[in-house]
Write a protein that holds these residues in place. Structure first.
Motif, PDB file in Angstrom:
ATOM      1  N   LEU A 167      16.175 -62.085-107.117  1.00 36.91           N
ATOM      2  CA  LEU A 167      14.533 -63.203-107.121  1.00 36.91           C
ATOM      3  C   LEU A 167      13.409 -63.388-106.925  1.00 36.91           C
ATOM      4  CD1 LEU A 167      16.704 -66.547-107.680  1.00 36.91           C
ATOM      5  CD2 LEU A 167      16.425 -64.892-109.492  1.00 36.91           C
ATOM      6  N   ARG A 168      13.603 -61.938-106.257  1.00 36.45           N
ATOM      7  CA  ARG A 168      12.580 -61.746-104.983  1.00 36.45           C
ATOM      8  C   ARG A 168      11.652 -63.243-104.092  1.00 36.45           C
ATOM      9  NH1 ARG A 168       8.549 -57.961-108.411  1.00 36.45           N
ATOM     10  NH2 ARG A 168       6.711 -59.275-106.557  1.00 36.45           N
ATOM     11  N   LEU A 169      12.714 -64.281-104.528  1.00 37.15           N
ATOM     12  CA  LEU A 169      12.484 -65.490-103.063  1.00 37.15           C
ATOM     13  C   LEU A 169      13.129 -64.916-101.348  1.00 37.15           C
ATOM     14  CD1 LEU A 169      13.553 -68.210-105.840  1.00 37.15           C
ATOM     15  CD2 LEU A 169      11.089 -67.428-104.875  1.00 37.15           C
ATOM     16  N   HIS A 170      12.332 -65.604-100.532  1.00 39.07           N
ATOM     17  CA  HIS A 170      12.540 -65.370 -99.386  1.00 39.07           C
ATOM     18  C   HIS A 170      12.704 -66.717 -98.756  1.00 39.07           C
ATOM     19  CE1 HIS A 170      12.812 -61.185 -99.768  1.00 39.07           C
ATOM     20  NE2 HIS A 170      11.539 -61.441-100.363  1.00 39.07           N
ATOM     21  N   ARG A 171      13.906 -67.789 -99.115  1.00 36.81           N
ATOM     22  CA  ARG A 171      13.942 -69.091 -98.710  1.00 36.81           C
ATOM     23  C   ARG A 171      14.601 -69.361 -97.701  1.00 36.81           C
ATOM     24  NH1 ARG A 171      12.595 -72.664-103.806  1.00 36.81           N
ATOM     25  NH2 ARG A 171      13.115 -74.563-101.803  1.00 36.81           N
ATOM     26  N   PRO A 172      15.195 -70.187 -97.008  1.00 42.00           N
ATOM     27  CA  PRO A 172      16.042 -70.784 -95.879  1.00 42.00           C
ATOM     28  C   PRO A 172      17.038 -70.967 -96.949  1.00 42.00           C
ATOM     29  CG  PRO A 172      14.429 -72.131 -95.306  1.00 42.00           C
ATOM     30  CD  PRO A 172      13.841 -71.509 -96.353  1.00 42.00           C
ATOM     31  N   LEU A 173      18.679 -71.200 -96.665  1.00 43.27           N
ATOM     32  CA  LEU A 173      19.467 -70.593 -97.463  1.00 43.27           C
ATOM     33  C   LEU A 173      20.519 -72.571 -96.959  1.00 43.27           C
ATOM     34  CD1 LEU A 173      21.911 -69.624 -99.371  1.00 43.27           C
ATOM     35  CD2 LEU A 173      22.704 -68.859 -96.808  1.00 43.27           C
ATOM     36  N   GLY A 174      20.136 -73.258 -97.748  1.00 49.02           N
ATOM     37  CA  GLY A 174      20.717 -74.852 -97.177  1.00 49.02           C
ATOM     38  C   GLY A 174      23.037 -74.443 -96.714  1.00 49.02           C
ATOM     39  N   ARG A 175      23.336 -75.390 -96.796  1.00 48.17           N
ATOM     40  CA  ARG A 175      24.627 -75.632 -96.309  1.00 48.17           C
ATOM     41  C   ARG A 175      25.333 -75.556 -97.375  1.00 48.17           C
ATOM     42  NH1 ARG A 175      28.008 -80.229 -98.158  1.00 48.17           N
ATOM     43  NH2 ARG A 175      26.454 -81.982 -99.548  1.00 48.17           N
ATOM     44  N   LEU A 176      26.915 -74.843 -96.563  1.00 48.75           N
ATOM     45  CA  LEU A 176      27.927 -74.532 -98.026  1.00 48.75           C
ATOM     46  C   LEU A 176      28.188 -75.291 -99.100  1.00 48.75           C
ATOM     47  CD1 LEU A 176      29.816 -72.551 -99.035  1.00 48.75           C
ATOM     48  CD2 LEU A 176      31.639 -73.250 -96.963  1.00 48.75           C
ATOM     49  N   LEU A 177      28.119 -75.250 -99.842  1.00 46.89           N
ATOM     50  CA  LEU A 177      29.079 -76.483-101.235  1.00 46.89           C
ATOM     51  C   LEU A 177      30.358 -76.442-101.509  1.00 46.89           C
ATOM     52  CD1 LEU A 177      25.863 -76.567-102.823  1.00 46.89           C
ATOM     53  CD2 LEU A 177      26.206 -78.213-101.230  1.00 46.89           C
ATOM     54  N   VAL A 178      30.408 -75.403-101.961  1.00 46.34           N
ATOM     55  CA  VAL A 178      31.543 -74.977-102.484  1.00 46.34           C
ATOM     56  C   VAL A 178      32.814 -73.518-101.934  1.00 46.34           C
ATOM     57  CG1 VAL A 178      33.326 -74.005-104.502  1.00 46.34           C
ATOM     58  CG2 VAL A 178      30.925 -75.506-104.774  1.00 46.34           C
ATOM     59  N   ILE A 179      34.132 -73.601-101.946  1.00 42.46           N
ATOM     60  CA  ILE A 179      34.593 -72.627-101.440  1.00 42.46           C
ATOM     61  C   ILE A 179      35.951 -72.707-102.382  1.00 42.46           C
ATOM     62  CG2 ILE A 179      35.712 -71.002-100.203  1.00 42.46           C
ATOM     63  CD1 ILE A 179      34.669 -72.429 -97.616  1.00 42.46           C
ATOM     64  N   ASP A 180      35.436 -71.682-103.085  1.00 43.76           N
ATOM     65  CA  ASP A 180      36.549 -71.622-104.643  1.00 43.76           C
ATOM     66  C   ASP A 180      37.723 -70.207-104.228  1.00 43.76           C
ATOM     67  OD1 ASP A 180      37.493 -71.934-106.713  1.00 43.76           O
ATOM     68  OD2 ASP A 180      35.701 -72.018-108.271  1.00 43.76           O
ATOM     69  N   HIS A 181      38.929 -70.411-104.730  1.00 44.44           N
ATOM     70  CA  HIS A 181      39.572 -69.274-104.655  1.00 44.44           C
ATOM     71  C   HIS A 181      39.650 -68.866-106.333  1.00 44.44           C
ATOM     72  CE1 HIS A 181      43.383 -67.589-105.178  1.00 44.44           C
ATOM     73  NE2 HIS A 181      43.105 -67.374-104.566  1.00 44.44           N
ATOM     74  N   LEU A 182      39.657 -67.526-106.116  1.00 45.10           N
ATOM     75  CA  LEU A 182      40.048 -67.323-107.686  1.00 45.10           C
ATOM     76  C   LEU A 182      40.848 -66.196-107.694  1.00 45.10           C
ATOM     77  CD1 LEU A 182      35.938 -65.279-107.244  1.00 45.10           C
ATOM     78  CD2 LEU A 182      37.268 -68.278-108.231  1.00 45.10           C
ATOM     79  N   PRO A 183      41.422 -66.247-108.322  1.00 42.00           N
ATOM     80  CA  PRO A 183      43.039 -65.412-108.239  1.00 42.00           C
ATOM     81  C   PRO A 183      42.380 -64.053-109.657  1.00 42.00           C
ATOM     82  CG  PRO A 183      42.325 -67.451-110.684  1.00 42.00           C
ATOM     83  CD  PRO A 183      41.651 -67.145-109.915  1.00 42.00           C
ATOM     84  N   ALA A 184      43.938 -63.294-109.120  1.00 43.54           N
ATOM     85  CA  ALA A 184      43.351 -61.863-110.360  1.00 43.54           C
ATOM     86  C   ALA A 184      42.695 -62.062-111.408  1.00 43.54           C
ATOM     87  CB  ALA A 184      43.962 -60.801-109.629  1.00 43.54           C
ATOM     88  N   ASP A 185      42.015 -61.332-111.587  1.00 43.56           N
ATOM     89  CA  ASP A 185      41.305 -61.114-113.854  1.00 43.56           C
ATOM     90  C   ASP A 185      41.608 -60.074-114.177  1.00 43.56           C
ATOM     91  OD1 ASP A 185      40.623 -62.392-115.585  1.00 43.56           O
ATOM     92  OD2 ASP A 185      38.790 -63.042-114.516  1.00 43.56           O
ATOM     93  N   GLY A 186      42.216 -59.766-114.575  1.00 39.09           N
ATOM     94  CA  GLY A 186      42.217 -58.177-115.601  1.00 39.09           C
ATOM     95  C   GLY A 186      42.059 -57.398-114.245  1.00 39.09           C
ATOM     96  N   PRO A 187      40.749 -56.587-114.077  1.00 39.11           N
ATOM     97  CA  PRO A 187      40.417 -55.423-112.979  1.00 39.11           C
ATOM     98  C   PRO A 187      40.533 -55.955-111.670  1.00 39.11           C
ATOM     99  CG  PRO A 187      38.658 -55.614-114.285  1.00 39.11           C
ATOM    100  CD  PRO A 187      39.818 -56.360-115.250  1.00 39.11           C
ATOM    101  N   MET A 188      39.873 -57.148-111.518  1.00 41.88           N
ATOM    102  CA  MET A 188      39.168 -57.959-110.722  1.00 41.88           C
ATOM    103  C   MET A 188      39.984 -58.424-109.497  1.00 41.88           C
ATOM    104  SD  MET A 188      35.882 -57.163-110.728  1.00 41.88           S
ATOM    105  CE  MET A 188      35.212 -58.563-109.185  1.00 41.88           C
ATOM    106  N   PRO A 189      40.206 -58.382-108.371  1.00 36.98           N
ATOM    107  CA  PRO A 189      41.178 -58.710-106.995  1.00 36.98           C
ATOM    108  C   PRO A 189      41.490 -59.996-107.278  1.00 36.98           C
ATOM    109  CG  PRO A 189      40.047 -57.239-106.192  1.00 36.98           C
ATOM    110  CD  PRO A 189      39.247 -56.877-107.885  1.00 36.98           C
ATOM    111  N   GLU A 190      42.123 -60.797-106.696  1.00 36.51           N
ATOM    112  CA  GLU A 190      42.438 -62.042-106.066  1.00 36.51           C
ATOM    113  C   GLU A 190      41.375 -62.758-105.128  1.00 36.51           C
ATOM    114  OE1 GLU A 190      44.464 -65.205-103.725  1.00 36.51           O
ATOM    115  OE2 GLU A 190      44.828 -62.131-103.738  1.00 36.51           O
ATOM    116  N   GLY A 191      39.996 -63.577-105.049  1.00 34.67           N
ATOM    117  CA  GLY A 191      39.122 -63.543-104.391  1.00 34.67           C
ATOM    118  C   GLY A 191      38.584 -64.824-103.652  1.00 34.67           C
ATOM    119  N   LEU A 192      37.536 -64.951-103.204  1.00 35.71           N
ATOM    120  CA  LEU A 192      36.947 -66.166-102.894  1.00 35.71           C
ATOM    121  C   LEU A 192      35.703 -66.389-103.399  1.00 35.71           C
ATOM    122  CD1 LEU A 192      38.669 -66.556 -99.103  1.00 35.71           C
ATOM    123  CD2 LEU A 192      39.097 -67.969-100.797  1.00 35.71           C
ATOM    124  N   ALA A 193      34.828 -67.244-103.963  1.00 34.28           N
ATOM    125  CA  ALA A 193      34.161 -67.069-104.012  1.00 34.28           C
ATOM    126  C   ALA A 193      32.967 -68.745-103.398  1.00 34.28           C
ATOM    127  CB  ALA A 193      33.295 -67.470-105.775  1.00 34.28           C
TER     128      ALA A 193
END
Length: 162
Positions: free
Chosen positions: A67-93
């Protein structure tokens, strides 16, 4: 029980992918989404966390690239566990608060990243139709976390109580 040497143990540990996104919204409760060129669904600004990169640094980097935006980042809102999905391995968002934007600011965004076709503000209902179901739930969880003042722990976007 025999213990592995530390180097072998460390090499045997499971690796997870990680992504970091940023939730921007306007005063009317709409959320900023990006239309990507590489898939049919829209996303919140963000992307993959590179090796050796902290999720919050990835979020700032991705917003600047997309976006070419340079702004301070706010607080963490979500930690989401993602199961493996096709070629994508398990992860965290991870989803961070990007704060408020105006329609004028969004209209002024001229994405130069070849991954981004367009950007726009969308009501949560409209966003739900544009993004994958898990991301729709993650966005809803992030909006709830803003109000609650807490971090939402989720599995595929669904809030959980550990």
């Amino acid at each position: 029980m025999d213990l592995l040497p530390f180097e072998e143990y460390a090499a045997s540990l499971h690796r997870k992918r990680a992504s970091a996104g940023v939730l921007f919204r306007d005063g009317d409760g709409r959320v900023l989404l990006v239309e990507t060129t590489y898939k049919s669904t829209w996303e919140i600004p963000g992307g993959a966390v590179d090796a050796g990169e902290a999720p919050w640094r990835a979020a700032v980097r991705e917003v600047a690239e997309e976006l070419r935006l340079h702004r301070p980042l706010g607080r963490l809102l979500v930690i989401d566990h993602l199961p493996a999905d096709g070629p994508m391995p398990e992860g965290l968002a991870f989803v961070f608060d990007g704060g408020l934007v105006t329609a004028e600011e969004v209209a002024g965004i001229d994405p130069t990243d070849p991954e981004i076709r367009s950007v726009g503000l969308h009501t949560p209902d409209a966003a739900r139709r544009l993004v994958k179901p898990a991301l729709a739930r993650r966005i809803e969880s992030a909006l709830d976390a803003l109000v609650a003042g807490e971090v939402a722990l989720c599995e595929s976007g669904r809030p959980v109580t550990p």
